[in-house]
Scaffold this motif. Structure first.
Motif, mmCIF file in Angstrom:
data_model
loop_
_atom_site.group_PDB
_atom_site.id
_atom_site.type_symbol
_atom_site.label_atom_id
_atom_site.label_comp_id
_atom_site.label_asym_id
_atom_site.label_seq_id
_atom_site.Cartn_x
_atom_site.Cartn_y
_atom_site.Cartn_z
ATOM 1 N N MET A 125 0.768 -1.149 0.133
ATOM 2 C CA MET A 125 0.005 -0.034 0.143
ATOM 3 C C MET A 125 0.848 1.381 0.016
ATOM 4 O O MET A 125 0.405 2.439 -0.487
ATOM 5 C CB MET A 125 -0.951 -0.067 1.470
ATOM 6 C CG MET A 125 -1.929 -1.021 1.274
ATOM 7 S SD MET A 125 -2.949 -0.818 2.831
ATOM 8 C CE MET A 125 -4.021 -2.075 2.413
ATOM 9 N N ASN A 138 -2.187 2.771 -9.469
ATOM 10 C CA ASN A 138 -2.105 1.979 -8.515
ATOM 11 C C ASN A 138 -2.945 2.726 -7.263
ATOM 12 O O ASN A 138 -2.557 3.923 -6.705
ATOM 13 C CB ASN A 138 -0.689 1.582 -7.717
ATOM 14 C CG ASN A 138 -0.593 0.549 -6.545
ATOM 15 O OD1 ASN A 138 -1.547 0.620 -5.855
ATOM 16 N ND2 ASN A 138 0.040 -0.029 -6.719
ATOM 17 N N ILE A 139 -3.934 2.544 -7.337
ATOM 18 C CA ILE A 139 -5.085 3.345 -6.690
ATOM 19 C C ILE A 139 -4.803 3.383 -5.316
ATOM 20 O O ILE A 139 -4.703 4.503 -4.498
ATOM 21 C CB ILE A 139 -6.470 2.893 -6.794
ATOM 22 C CG1 ILE A 139 -7.032 3.213 -8.142
ATOM 23 C CG2 ILE A 139 -7.557 3.805 -5.795
ATOM 24 C CD1 ILE A 139 -8.219 2.543 -8.362
ATOM 25 N N LEU A 140 -4.666 2.358 -4.296
ATOM 26 C CA LEU A 140 -4.243 2.032 -3.113
ATOM 27 C C LEU A 140 -2.860 3.140 -2.479
ATOM 28 O O LEU A 140 -2.932 3.801 -1.527
ATOM 29 C CB LEU A 140 -4.002 0.766 -2.433
ATOM 30 C CG LEU A 140 -5.314 0.057 -2.019
ATOM 31 C CD1 LEU A 140 -4.643 -1.343 -1.638
ATOM 32 C CD2 LEU A 140 -5.866 0.742 -0.972
ATOM 33 N N LYS A 261 -13.012 1.838 -11.928
ATOM 34 C CA LYS A 261 -12.319 3.221 -11.950
ATOM 35 C C LYS A 261 -12.858 4.188 -12.835
ATOM 36 O O LYS A 261 -13.454 5.297 -12.538
ATOM 37 C CB LYS A 261 -10.950 3.005 -12.426
ATOM 38 C CG LYS A 261 -9.681 2.361 -11.727
ATOM 39 C CD LYS A 261 -8.445 2.260 -12.500
ATOM 40 C CE LYS A 261 -7.349 1.592 -11.595
ATOM 41 N NZ LYS A 261 -6.222 1.295 -12.139
ATOM 42 N N SER A 291 -10.688 0.130 -4.041
ATOM 43 C CA SER A 291 -9.598 -0.863 -3.880
ATOM 44 C C SER A 291 -10.041 -1.894 -2.928
ATOM 45 O O SER A 291 -9.640 -2.844 -2.639
ATOM 46 C CB SER A 291 -8.056 -0.215 -3.657
ATOM 47 O OG SER A 291 -7.596 0.478 -4.919
ATOM 48 N N PRO A 336 -5.422 -5.755 -6.508
ATOM 49 C CA PRO A 336 -4.901 -4.459 -7.372
ATOM 50 C C PRO A 336 -3.474 -4.404 -7.534
ATOM 51 O O PRO A 336 -2.984 -3.725 -8.627
ATOM 52 C CB PRO A 336 -5.273 -3.528 -6.297
ATOM 53 C CG PRO A 336 -6.284 -3.905 -5.391
ATOM 54 C CD PRO A 336 -5.916 -5.419 -5.471
#
Length: 393
Positions: A125, A138-140, A261, A291, A336
């Motif tokens: 993360m 990478n959203i997190l 997304k 996520s 993810p």
């Protein structure tokens, strides 16, 4: 009579399905229209996540409020995901989609020999290069950097904090304007996406995997009815049918795009404008949910585990099924960061349970049919959590 954008989009989805079934696979010629729409939605998602999360934290004005809301979100996200995985196991045991099924000539799948651990999920993360994290979507990692940024701004002196708050609010408004322009294309993009899906997969649902597809959708319906409806009513004391009617743009966009997304801008816009939820709650919940709140994925893992054991004539003990539920939840958090998406995650999932993985290649061929429902449940679940946390009693 002037039609609303959501009504036009619904009409586009229905017409797309009808024309796709009529024309068949040749309708894929218009697929580029849907692809352009998807790319246009996704082009601004990363800045939207960053600006909305930072703006939401600043708007809270207090780190303690962030802690209260954040803890509620994590408990609700993890609870609904755990229930979804359990429902997947339950549905698989009741419907038995793999019982008596014989599949030949299964495509080969590369074996992956390690599953994400809790510590590896947490470690992944945290970004080492935020520019790289943003470019890779990478959203997190973007959210974690946004959380640090928001808290840092809250700790600044009032004069500096006010200046930065105005800047971020302006940037957030700007990126939403960009996405609002893109959303005007929804009826046409949704039409193309639905037409291609119906044309390509219209006849392939009739086959040996129909029972498996049905199991997924029965599970998704149970998640919607027994979890989302009940949770929403218990925590808000409001009519869940009216709520789900108000968020129809979220349903339509997620069902046709199969992209969490791409649906995020619609979820934020609908939550703020139709549900009148606090912007700070929405700005934190929707990006984080993209996520951390993958209920549809968790349910998929549960059904797949039972399906493969039935297909191969194996039996899963109660303790093994419990392990499958917990591993399914962990996979939704680990997915993810895994290149290749849900099928790489599914390969790891089955390998970790010592189950054969050959069936994955076959499921991949028809996954789009199920992905429409899986993505919809993922997205709707986040909106439900936002409505619960942001409820003004």
């Amino acid at each position: 009579m002037k039609l609303s954008l959501s009504t036009k989009t619904l009409i586009g989805m229905v017409l797309g399905a009808i024309i796709g079934f009529i024309v068949g696979p040749k309708i894929e010629a218009i697929g580029f229209i849907g692809t352009i729409f998807l790319r246009a939605l996704q082009m601004a998602v990363v800045p939207l996540i960053f600006f909305s999360v930072v703006t939401a934290i600043i708007s809270m004005g207090d780190v303690k409020r962030l802690g209260v809301i954040g803890s509620k979100l994590i408990v609700l996200f993890m609870s609904t995901t755990l229930i979804a995985a359990a429902i997947g196991i339950l549905v698989g045991n009741v419907i038995k989609p793999g019982k008596g099924l014989v599949l030949g000539d299964l495509p080969e799948v590369d074996k992956v020999d390690h599953a994400p651990t809790f510590s590896s999920v947490i470690t992944e993360m945290f970004p080492t290069n935020i520019i790289q994290s943003m470019s890779e979507g990478n959203i997190l990692q973007v959210i974690v950097f946004a959380l640090f940024s928001g808290v840092a701004i809250l700790l600044l002196k009032e004069h500096d904090r006010n200046k930065i708050q105005i800047m971020f609010q302006t940037l957030n408004n700007y990126i939403m304007k960009v996405l609002n322009i893109v959303l005007l294309l929804s009826p046409y993009g949704v039409f193309a996406l639905m037409a291609v899906t119906a044309g390509k997969y219209g006849t392939s649902v009739i086959g040996p995997l129909t029972k498996f597809i049905g199991s997924i959708y029965v599970g998704l319906f149970l998640q919607l009815l027994l979890v989302y409806f009940i949770l929403y009513f218990l925590f808000t004391k409001k009519n869940p049918f009216q709520f789900f009617k108000k968020i129809s743009p979220v349903w339509i966009t997620s069902f046709t795009t199969c992209s969490t997304k791409a649906t995020m801008p619609v979820s934020i816009k609908t939550s703020e404008e139709e549900l009148k939820l606090p912007k700070d709650v929405v700005g934190l919940t929707i990006p984080l949910g993209a996520s951390m709140n993958m209920d549809g994925n968790a349910l998929w893992f549960g059904v797949v585990a039972i399906f493969v054991t039935q297909l191969t004539g194996l039996e899963m003990s109660i303790s093994e099924q419990v392990i499958a539920v917990l591993l399914g939840v962990l996979m939704t958090l680990g997915s993810p960061g895994i290149p290749g998406g849900i099928f790489v995650a599914t390969t790891i999932f089955l390998t970790s349970l010592n189950l054969p993985i050959e069936v994955i290649g076959l499921l991949a061929g028809i996954f789009r049919i199920m992905d429409m429902g899986i993505t919809t449940i993922n997205v709707v679940g986040s909106v439900v959590v936002a409505a619960i946390v942001g409820n003004k009693k």
